[in-house]
Each structure stands twice: as structure tokens, then as C-alpha cells.
Design an enzyme around this catalytic site. Structure first.
Site, short mmCIF file in Angstrom:
data_model
loop_
_atom_site.label_atom_id
_atom_site.label_comp_id
_atom_site.label_asym_id
_atom_site.label_seq_id
_atom_site.Cartn_x
_atom_site.Cartn_y
_atom_site.Cartn_z
N LYS A 1 70.77 -51.25 17.54
CA LYS A 1 70.20 -52.46 18.15
C LYS A 1 71.28 -53.53 18.36
O LYS A 1 71.39 -54.13 19.43
CB LYS A 1 69.07 -52.99 17.26
CG LYS A 1 68.50 -54.32 17.68
CD LYS A 1 67.80 -54.25 19.02
CE LYS A 1 67.46 -55.64 19.52
NZ LYS A 1 66.87 -55.65 20.84
N GLY B 1 77.00 -66.12 35.54
CA GLY B 1 75.99 -67.18 35.55
C GLY B 1 76.38 -68.31 34.65
O GLY B 1 77.58 -68.60 34.45
N CYS C 1 67.77 -63.63 21.26
CA CYS C 1 68.39 -62.41 20.74
C CYS C 1 69.91 -62.37 20.86
O CYS C 1 70.60 -62.29 19.85
CB CYS C 1 67.78 -61.20 21.44
SG CYS C 1 66.05 -60.98 20.99
N1 LIG Z 1 62.03 -61.77 21.41
C1 LIG Z 1 62.63 -60.68 21.85
O1 LIG Z 1 62.85 -60.49 23.04
C2 LIG Z 1 63.06 -59.61 20.87
C3 LIG Z 1 63.41 -58.35 21.36
C4 LIG Z 1 63.78 -57.37 20.45
C5 LIG Z 1 63.84 -57.66 19.10
N2 LIG Z 1 63.53 -58.90 18.66
C6 LIG Z 1 63.57 -59.14 17.21
O2 LIG Z 1 62.24 -59.07 16.69
C7 LIG Z 1 62.07 -60.02 15.64
C8 LIG Z 1 60.93 -60.96 15.98
O3 LIG Z 1 61.29 -61.67 17.15
P1 LIG Z 1 60.25 -62.60 17.93
O4 LIG Z 1 60.94 -63.06 19.15
O5 LIG Z 1 58.97 -61.88 18.03
O6 LIG Z 1 60.15 -63.80 16.88
P2 LIG Z 1 59.11 -65.01 16.89
O7 LIG Z 1 59.82 -66.12 16.23
O8 LIG Z 1 58.53 -65.18 18.26
O9 LIG Z 1 57.94 -64.49 15.94
C9 LIG Z 1 58.09 -64.26 14.57
C10 LIG Z 1 56.71 -64.40 13.91
O10 LIG Z 1 56.83 -64.05 12.54
C11 LIG Z 1 55.97 -64.91 11.79
N3 LIG Z 1 56.38 -64.91 10.39
C12 LIG Z 1 57.47 -65.44 9.81
N4 LIG Z 1 57.46 -65.22 8.49
C13 LIG Z 1 56.34 -64.51 8.21
C14 LIG Z 1 55.79 -63.95 7.03
N5 LIG Z 1 56.40 -64.09 5.86
N6 LIG Z 1 54.63 -63.28 7.13
C15 LIG Z 1 54.02 -63.14 8.33
N7 LIG Z 1 54.50 -63.64 9.48
C16 LIG Z 1 55.65 -64.31 9.43
C17 LIG Z 1 56.16 -66.25 12.47
O11 LIG Z 1 55.11 -67.13 12.16
C18 LIG Z 1 56.17 -65.83 13.95
O12 LIG Z 1 54.87 -65.83 14.50
C19 LIG Z 1 63.42 -60.69 15.46
O13 LIG Z 1 64.15 -60.02 14.49
C20 LIG Z 1 64.08 -60.51 16.81
O14 LIG Z 1 65.46 -60.51 16.73
C21 LIG Z 1 63.11 -59.89 19.50
#
Ligand SMILES: NC(=O)c1ccc[n+]([C@@H]2O[C@H](COP(=O)([O-])OP(=O)(O)OC[C@H]3O[C@@H](n4cnc5c(N)ncnc54)[C@H](O)[C@@H]3O)[C@@H](O)[C@H]2O)c1
Length: 443
Positions: A205, A254, A261
Site C-alpha cells: 500500500k 499541477g 493519503c
Molecule cells: N480516504 C481514502 O481515499 C483512503 C484510501 C485508501 C486507504 N485509506 C486509509 O483508510 C483509513 C481510513 O481512512 P478514511 O479516509 O476513511 O478516514 P476518515 O477519517 O474519513 O474516517 C475514519 C473514521 O474512523 C473513526 N474512528 C476513529 N477512531 C475510532 C475508534 N476507536 N473506533 C471506531 N471508530 C473510530 C472516525 O470517527 C472516522 O469516522 C486510513 O488509514 C487511510 O489512510 C484511505
């Protein structure tokens, strides 16, 4: 299958909805009560094309539920995805406090054998720490796997339903079987499931995101070379990208990469490599180039209009870090807008979906226009950050008559410089000759 997805952000919500779409019973859990209350009231707290109807139909079918009761979600499930945030810690490493807090709760709530999957982006070695945190609390057998998510915000549902590949780092035959079954409906058109060891999946990743960020920074330095020499980076990009060994994706120069991320993942990989004594200079260069690229529109504007922007209106098109999302995390627009405000400018901004998010950041320090043309009244310049479709073919005549000066700084190369010049604009873009009313500057 009975599944819990813990964390209902971009990744957790999309994963939960898509997994319920293929017939699983999914409970999405989060600690933020307001978020779960909105979901239970039928509201979707993020903007993601196609997500709302998917959630609506699966909730109606009784396959998708939302809760703040994480222990109950764990007890009810045989497969548990951890999809909480992993924001950067002060030293740049991924902050694992949320992941490990969830692992502890899982351990405390175990009532049988379960498969736990880290879907959050986590540094190599994290699955091992998750296992230790769970096993410290329970005697029940746990399988801990790494299943990094590659979805793109703005196309997240499509990416999850039809992934290029599914990467699964597994620690047992049992877990491999469960995950193969779970993902089978998503790879029917021949895309592959790549089974590997857990550490390799975790590294995959970070390596993928860092490679994409590297391509962007690489093209941004090539764009600077083009600017110094009068070359056209668009031509160079096509010339380079048509080499089948290179390919054409992610070669657009850009205003720098942003989002939730790339910035944090490159930073975290640098930290992991440095801690392990591995030379990370290539990735440090990627970060340095990106940091200066995010300032490029502001720098150009300052050179052209001077340091004191007091009394000037600057129109901004695009606030989100990329189109089709309301996500403004690390968005280049923030760098430009803060710089404009510092210099006394009046900023009038438009974005098709990120205005609520912008209001949370800027409050009433900037103005928000309902339509993109409404930003332009009396503007000394237009600055473009996001390549939203409706910005691609604007009515230049209408724009020119609204603006105080016909001046555009385009961070996404949306227009043909010659055409914009014909329309009477001075047009600055990335890695291409600046054009002036009536003529393209030949460097
Ligand atoms: N956003 C993207 O495009 C993307 C793509 C691939 C991977 N990721 C990875 O996935 C993960 C999540 O990313 P995201 O963008 O969805 O994050 P986000 O911040 O949108 O969501 C995270 C969620 O986790 C919840 N949370 C935090 N602590 C918690 C706990 N102890 N118990 C339950 N819920 C809890 C928060 O309230 C929030 O709703 C990250 O590691 C990110 O790097 C994100």
C-alpha cells in the site's frame, strides 16, 4: 457472512456498503455518535458518487446497520475490518492509537474465533501489534490479516466493486479461505486477488501511493524545466506516457498532490525507512517538490500582482484536493487561500461540493459563491485548483466582462493557452508558455 466494519469514514462506509451489496450482513461502527445518528437518520455524511443509493437500498433490505456499540458489533461478527483513521503523528509516522484502541476493544469483546483485517493504511509490522493487542485480552483464536484499500475518493464505490486487484496479506489457510470467499463477487471480471504474507501487503500500500506521488512530483519538476525553456509539458507528457513501459497515468503536472493519503503515506514511509536505516532520500525529494509546488500559484500571483493584495478580489475555482470529492485535507487550495488572505486579498471561492468543508476551515474569512461565474465580479485574477468538469468549457466572454483584469492562474492546465489568449486573457498554467491577449509567448 456476518461482518463488522469499524470506522465509518470514506473507506469504512464504502467498504461496508459494498460488502452488504453482495449479500453480507454488515454492521458499521464508529465512536462518533453524531455520525452514526446521521447515518441512522438516512443521511450520508460524506460526498461520494453512488454511495447514497447503495446505503439506502442495503439499509432497506436489512443488510446494513450502524452503531456506536463496537463491542456488540464485534460479538455479532465473524469477520471484522478495522477502517479507522491513521493520521500522521508529530514525527511523521502513522498514528496507530485508533487502530490499537479498536484492537483492544476487539480483544475484550471476543466470543469465538474471528478474522480481523486491517484495512486502514498501516506501517509494516502493525498487524503483528494488532494481534498482540487482541491476544492480550482473550483466549479465543484470532486471525489477523492486512487488506490495504486502494479506492480513490470520487470513484470509491466503483473502485471497491471493480478493483484492479485485491491485496490480501494472510496469516493462515482459514483466513485465506474466508477472504477469498468474501472478495470473489468483486473479482468476477478477471481482476486478481493477490495473496501474500502480511508484511508484504502492508508495504504494498505504501509503495503504491509513494510511486504515484513520485510520478506527480517528477512531472512537476519536468514542468518547471519546460517553463524555463519554453517547452510544453503537455507534449512531453504525451511523449513520455506513450512508452508502454511507462504508461500515461499520473503524469499530469499541477499544483501538487493533496488529500488524506499521499501526503501522510509518503511521510510515514519515509519515517519507517529511516527508522530501519533504509535510504529514503528519493521520497524526501518527492515531498520537497510537492511542498514547493503547492505554493506555485500563490508565488506566480505575487510576482504578477505584487505583495500587497489589499483591496483586490481574487476568484478561486475549486477547493477540494481533486474533483468528485468534498475532501479538503492537505488541499493545495488551502495554501493559496491562506497566502492570499495574509496579503489582504478578498477571496471569493466556488466549489461544486466542498463549500461546507471550506466553511469549517475558513469560516467567514472568505466568501462563497453559489455559481462559479459569481466569483468573478471585479476580480483581479482567477485561480483554478481543481479540475471539476463544469470548469472545463466556461464562457470566456462572460468571464472577461465580469473581471477587473483578464488574468487566469490555472493549476490544472484546463485550457488551450492559444484559445484563452484569443479570448483576451493573460493565462498562466503549469509547464506551458504563458499566453497574453492575442498571442502565446514563445518563451
Ligand atoms: N480516504 C481514502 O481515499 C483512503 C484510501 C485508501 C486507504 N485509506 C486509509 O483508510 C483509513 C481510513 O481512512 P478514511 O479516509 O476513511 O478516514 P476518515 O477519517 O474519513 O474516517 C475514519 C473514521 O474512523 C473513526 N474512528 C476513529 N477512531 C475510532 C475508534 N476507536 N473506533 C471506531 N471508530 C473510530 C472516525 O470517527 C472516522 O469516522 C486510513 O488509514 C487511510 O489512510 C484511505
Amino acid at each position: 457472512m456476518k461482518i463488522a466494519v469499524i470506522g465509518t469514514g470514506y473507506v469504512g462506509l464504502v467498504a461496508g456498503a459494498c460488502l452488504s451489496e453482495t449479500g453480507n450482513d454488515v454492521v458499521c461502527a464508529d465512536i462518533v455518535e453524531a455520525k452514526i445518528a446521521r447515518l441512522n437518520a438516512g443521511e450520508v455524511p460524506i460526498y461520494e458518487p453512488g454511495l447514497e443509493p447503495l446505503i439506502e437500498s442495503n439499509v432497506a433490505a436489512g443488510r446494513l446497520t450502524f452503531t456506536t456499540d463496537i463491542p456488540a458489533a464485534v460479538r455479532a461478527s465473524e469477520v471484522i475490518f478495522i477502517a479507522v483513521g491513521t493520521p500522521p503523528d508529530e514525527d511523521g509516522s502513522a498514528d496507530l492509537q485508533h487502530v490499537l484502541a479498536v484492537a483492544k476493544t476487539i480483544g475484550e469483546s471476543m466470543n469465538g474465533e474471528k478474522v480481523v483485517i486491517t484495512k486502514s493504511t498501516v506501517p509494516v509490522g502493525t498487524a503483528k501489534r494488532v494481534r498482540e493487542a487482541i491476544e492480550a485480552e482473550t483466549e479465543h483464536r484470532v486471525h489477523v490479516c492486512a487488506n490495504p484499500e486502494f479506492l480513490k475518493e470520487g470513484a470509491a464505490v466503483d473502485d471497491f466493486m471493480k478493483p484492479d486487484r485485491v491485496v490480501l496479506g494472510v496469516d493462515s489457510e482459514h483466513a485465506a479461505g474466508v477472504l477469498r470467499d468474501l472478495y470473489a463477487p468483486f473479482v468476477r471480471t478477471g481482476h486478481s486477488i493477490l495473496m501474500m504474507d502480511v508484511a508484504s501487503a502492508e508495504i504494498t500500500k505504501y509503495a503504491a501511493n509513494s510511486m504515484l506521488a513520485t510520478r506527480i512530483s517528477f512531472m512537476n519538476v519536468i514542468a518547471r524545466l519546460c517553463e524555463e525553456t519554453g517547452a510544453d509539458v503537455d507534449a512531453v507528457r504525451r511523449g513520455v506516457g506513450s512508452d508502454s513501459r511507462i504508461g500515461s497515468s499520473f503524469l499530469f503536472p499541477g499544483v501538487g498532490y493533496g488529500g488524506s493519503c499521499f501526503p501522510k503515506d509518503v511521510q510515514a514511509l519515509v519515517k519507517t525507512m529511516t527508522d530501519l536505516g533504509v535510504d529514503a532520500s528519493i521520497l524526501r525529494a518527492v515531498e520537497d517538490v510537492n511542498a514547493s509546488q503547492k505554493k506555485t500559484l500563490l508565488d506566480r500571483l505575487r510576482r504578477r500582482l505584487g505583495e500587497d493584495l489589499g483591496g483586490r478580489v481574487i476568484a478561486v475555482w475549486g477547493l477540494a484536493f481533486k474533483p468528485n470529492t468534498d475532501d479538503m485535507r492537505e488541499a493545495p487550495s488551502i495554501v493559496t487561500i491562506e497566502g492570499l488572505l495574509e496579503r489582504g486579498a478578498r477571496v471569493v471561492a466556488h466549489d461544486p461540493v466542498a463549500v461546507d468543508e471550506a466553511r469549517r476551515r475558513f469560516g467567514d474569512r472568505i466568501e462563497y459563491a453559489a455559481a462559479n461565474y459569481d466569483t468573478l465580479d471585479g476580480a483581479s485574477a482567477l485561480v483554478i485548483h481543481t479540475e471539476w468538469h463544469p470548469y472545463r468549457h466556461p464562457d470566456f466572454g462572460r468571464m472577461k466582462s465580469a473581471m477587473a483584469e483578464p488574468l487566469i492562474f490555472d493549476g490544472r492546465n484546463l485550457y488551450d493557452p492559444a484559445r484563452v489568449a484569443e479570448q483576451g486573457f493573460e493565462y498562466h498554467s503549469i509547464g506551458r508558455p504563458t499566453s497574453f491577449p492575442g498571442a502565446v509567448n514563445e518563451a
